[in-house]
Design an enzyme around this catalytic site. Structure first.
Site, mmCIF file in Angstrom:
data_model
loop_
_atom_site.group_PDB
_atom_site.id
_atom_site.type_symbol
_atom_site.label_atom_id
_atom_site.label_comp_id
_atom_site.label_asym_id
_atom_site.label_seq_id
_atom_site.Cartn_x
_atom_site.Cartn_y
_atom_site.Cartn_z
ATOM 1 N N GLU A 143 -1.609 -9.236 3.482
ATOM 2 C CA GLU A 143 -1.549 -9.845 4.822
ATOM 3 C C GLU A 143 -2.921 -10.282 5.333
ATOM 4 O O GLU A 143 -3.026 -11.185 6.145
ATOM 5 C CB GLU A 143 -0.896 -8.894 5.831
ATOM 6 C CG GLU A 143 -1.605 -7.577 6.076
ATOM 7 C CD GLU A 143 -1.159 -6.451 5.129
ATOM 8 O OE1 GLU A 143 -0.540 -6.771 4.086
ATOM 9 O OE2 GLU A 143 -1.425 -5.274 5.424
ATOM 10 N N HIS A 151 -3.542 -5.227 0.353
ATOM 11 C CA HIS A 151 -2.956 -5.675 1.629
ATOM 12 C C HIS A 151 -2.994 -7.194 1.668
ATOM 13 O O HIS A 151 -3.930 -7.772 2.208
ATOM 14 C CB HIS A 151 -3.738 -5.116 2.811
ATOM 15 C CG HIS A 151 -3.537 -3.669 3.044
ATOM 16 N ND1 HIS A 151 -2.607 -3.175 3.928
ATOM 17 C CD2 HIS A 151 -4.146 -2.592 2.504
ATOM 18 C CE1 HIS A 151 -2.646 -1.855 3.926
ATOM 19 N NE2 HIS A 151 -3.573 -1.463 3.073
ATOM 20 N N CYS A 191 0.841 -1.193 0.000
ATOM 21 C CA CYS A 191 0.000 0.000 0.000
ATOM 22 C C CYS A 191 0.884 1.254 0.000
ATOM 23 O O CYS A 191 1.535 1.532 -0.993
ATOM 24 C CB CYS A 191 -0.957 -0.053 1.181
ATOM 25 S SG CYS A 191 -2.369 1.042 1.016
#
Ligand SMILES: *[C@@H]1O[C@H](CO)[C@@H](O)[C@H](O)[C@H]1NC(C)=O
Ligand SMILES: *[C@@H]1O[C@H](CO)[C@@H](O)[C@H](O)[C@H]1NC(C)=O
Ligand SMILES: CC(=O)N[C@H]1CO[C@H](CO)[C@@H](O)[C@@H]1O
Length: 588
Positions: free
Chosen positions: A531, A529, A400
């Site tokens: 994650e 993102h 990001c």
């Protein structure tokens, strides 16, 4: 009927998600709900420095970070309905009252709020959470806050009623309590008092999970069992483990599975053969992957260059994704937290020691990660870190904001746009490489943020991409987003000439999603993102590739991923496979 397990806990939901995992290994479909007794309706507006990160779901819901634990452990996809806050329930009841649903009667916490909580839970517990698309068999309800808090009282009352409504075999209450060691003695008094408090509120625990630093001695367990009026076997000891991923094994070794089966009459649930097989496989994989943790000899050193590093929970999912990847690569994760402001030249003047320490940590790391964030503070330091990584061929992952600073760095130092910056840092700048989304797409004008699951297409000619290779031949991937700024398409031509390839774009080809440098061991920036979709047994690919490249084993890992996800037991790098296969999982 979905079986409900309510867990009262003050700490992070590791015990709750570990319990869920045990049930999943039996072949059950497990869902979860997080209940938070605060009045905020929306976690998105809460300060990351105070509450830790905001977790983003596929449906774009911004929720409490604990829901991430369940997704990661149970490999499930939750919805925004799975987080319940006091604010949301009150809001719901007040709206109904306004509509006249209560026919002018007095609206009260009991029964109106407590009823609304129960209805909500019963409804949400039935939402399918995995690819079977079937109603879950079990739902874990994690209750945050502390017993005795005024805020938690309506929820405790609601649980008490829910327990009665669900019936004996359909509800299990687990109480998580901390047993401190003071002057070498294990103190069970706080646990006794907490149990007394829940009991007097009408909520009788079926299991007491005692968190402790060292194993509880028999005497302490007997004391708890005696004073809390539960059987000896109903007290479960959860001592600190070398890795939190070993907590499921610890619970299993204490006979948690037969206990859950007995209390919840789980044998009455019809589980299909294929689910039983899948559950067993999950358990085998889990043990193979997590059981070997303490044997990892080699470290992988990662520098995390961010701006909220005082509270590590601000980057919880990032940390988890790194942990998953390091386990896969059979490396011990050595994570260095670096405040990006310390890398800036102004710190050299004000605090040279900090400046040199931070640079030492960056320069000696095997990989550099710049995660997401908002605002200008510290971004010059991040740009410097990206520059170092690019020039010195150190593996880099920008997520990001981390991708955006890499783009700015490239524009400034490779393409000669020396005043390149982001519209987020300076709205008046001449060369805004990063602009507000609305400047590209007028339709998103009203929306403040692009959230949730969106597709990314790998572009033609990007077959060389190291990241793409890990997605095993896929041309389109789905990842979760949370951003309001993005790369300015006007500069793409110049940046690509300079060697920064935009290999992934959105389905319209308008938004830049992935950048990569070909002439570099691993230099990847992603606008999404990744994650948020990392799973213990299936690490996020951008993180996995980054960690593998940092550890110098990217080629091996890529070969392993050529045909999809290898299972945990199938080993990773050549030569070390047999180690994890033959290892016994009963080390502890
Ligand atoms: C996780 O769930 C997805 C479907 O939602 C499935 O395709 C995948 O195989 C699962 N992964 C593991 C490791 O079980
Ligand atoms: C269990 O489920 C299977 C298939 O879903 C069905 O054929 C079987 O009759 C069920 N058994 C019981 C006891 O409900
Ligand atoms: C606090 C929190 O995360 N709230 C979210 C939970 O779900 C609702 C919708 O059901 C969202 O509007 C909130 O953002």
């Amino acid at each position: 009927m979905v079986v409900l397990i309510s867990i009262l806990t003050g700490a992070q939901g590791i015990i709750a998600s570990s319990t869920g995992l045990l049930l999943k290994t039996l072949g059950l479909k497990v869902s979860s709900i997080k209940v938070d007794p605060y009045l905020n309706v929306d976690a998105g507006t809460m300060n990351p420095k105070e509450h830790g990160e905001v977790f983003v779901l596929s449906d774009g819901g911004e929720v409490d970070l604990d829901l991430g634990n369940y997704e990661r452990y149970l490999n499930i996809t939750l919805t925004r309905a799975n987080n319940i806050t006091t604010g949301k329930i009150y809001d719901h009841v007040i709206k109904r009252e306004r509509k006249g649903d209560y026919l002018g009667k007095t609206v009260q916490v009991v029964p109106h709020i407590t009823d609304a909580i129960q209805e909500w839970i019963e409804k949400v517990a039935r939402i399918p959470v995995d690819d079977t698309n079937e109603e879950p068999d079990v739902c874990i309800i994690e209750l945050g806050g502390t017993v005795g808090d005024i805020e938690s009282m309506p929820f405790i009352e609601a649980m008490t009623q829910l327990r009665r409504r669900a019936g004996r075999d359909n509800f299990l209450q687990i109480h998580v309590s901390y047993v401190p060691v003071i002057n070498g003695e294990q103190k069970t008094k706080p646990t006794q008092q907490a149990i007394k408090a829940v009991r007097s509120a009408g909520l009788v625990p079926d299991l007491i999970a005692c968190r402790c630093e060292i194993a509880l001695d028999r005497g302490a367990i007997e004391k708890i069992s005696h004073f809390c009026q539960v059987d000896f076997e109903q007290v479960v000891m959860v001592r600190d483990m070398p890795s939190i991923y070993q907590v499921p094994m610890l619970l299993e070794q204490q006979g948690m599975i037969p206990l859950l089966k007995k209390i919840l009459a789980l044998d009455n649930i019809n589980i299909s053969e294929s689910h039983i097989t899948k559950g067993r496989k999950t358990w085998t994989q889990w043990n193979a992957l997590t059981g070997s943790d303490i044997r990892f000899q080699d470290k992988v050193t990662i520098a995390l260059v961010g701006k909220y590093i005082e509270l590590h929970d601000s980057y919880l999912s990032v940390l988890k994704a790194l942990e998953h990847s390091a386990m896969r690569c059979e490396r011990k994760l050595d994570l260095r937290w670096i405040d990006s402001e310390h890398l800036e030249s102004k710190t050299r003047e004000t605090d040279p020691a900090k400046f040199h320490k931070a640079w030492h940590d960056v320069c000696t790391a095997q990989g550099i990660l710049v995660p997401g964030g908002f605002g200008q503070r510290g971004t010059e330091g991040m740009i410097q870190a990206a520059k170092w990584a690019r020039e010195n061929k150190t593996p880099y992952l920008g997520v990001c904001l981390g991708m955006q600073v890499a783009v700015i760095e490239h524009a400034r130092h490779v393409c000669g746009i020396t005043d390149a910056t982001s519209g987020e840092f300076n709205g008046e700048a001449a060369n805004k490489l990063i602009i507000h989304m609305a400047e590209i797409d007028k339709e998103t004008m009203g929306a403040t943020m692009r959230l949730g699951l969106h597709p990314t297409r790998f572009q033609e000619g990007s077959e060389w991409s190291r990241l793409r290779a890990l997605y095993a031949g896929k041309t389109e991937i789905l990842e979760r987003h949370r951003h309001r700024y993005e790369v300015n398409p006007e500069y793409i031509g110049r940046l690509e000439k300079g060697g920064l390839s935009f290999i992934g774009k959105d389905e319209e080809g308008v938004r830049m999603e992935v950048v990569e440098i070909k002439d570099h061991p691993w230099f990847v920036g992603v606008q999404f993102h990744p994650e948020y979709l990392s799973r213990v047994l299936d690490p996020s690919r951008p993180y996995l590739g980054f960690v593998a490249a940092s550890a110098g084993i990217l080629a091996d890992v890529t070969r392993n991923y050529q045909n999809g996800v290898p299972s945990g037991a199938e080993g990773i790098a050549n030569g070390i496979d047999s180690l994890s296969l033959n290892g016994d999982s009963n080390l502890f």
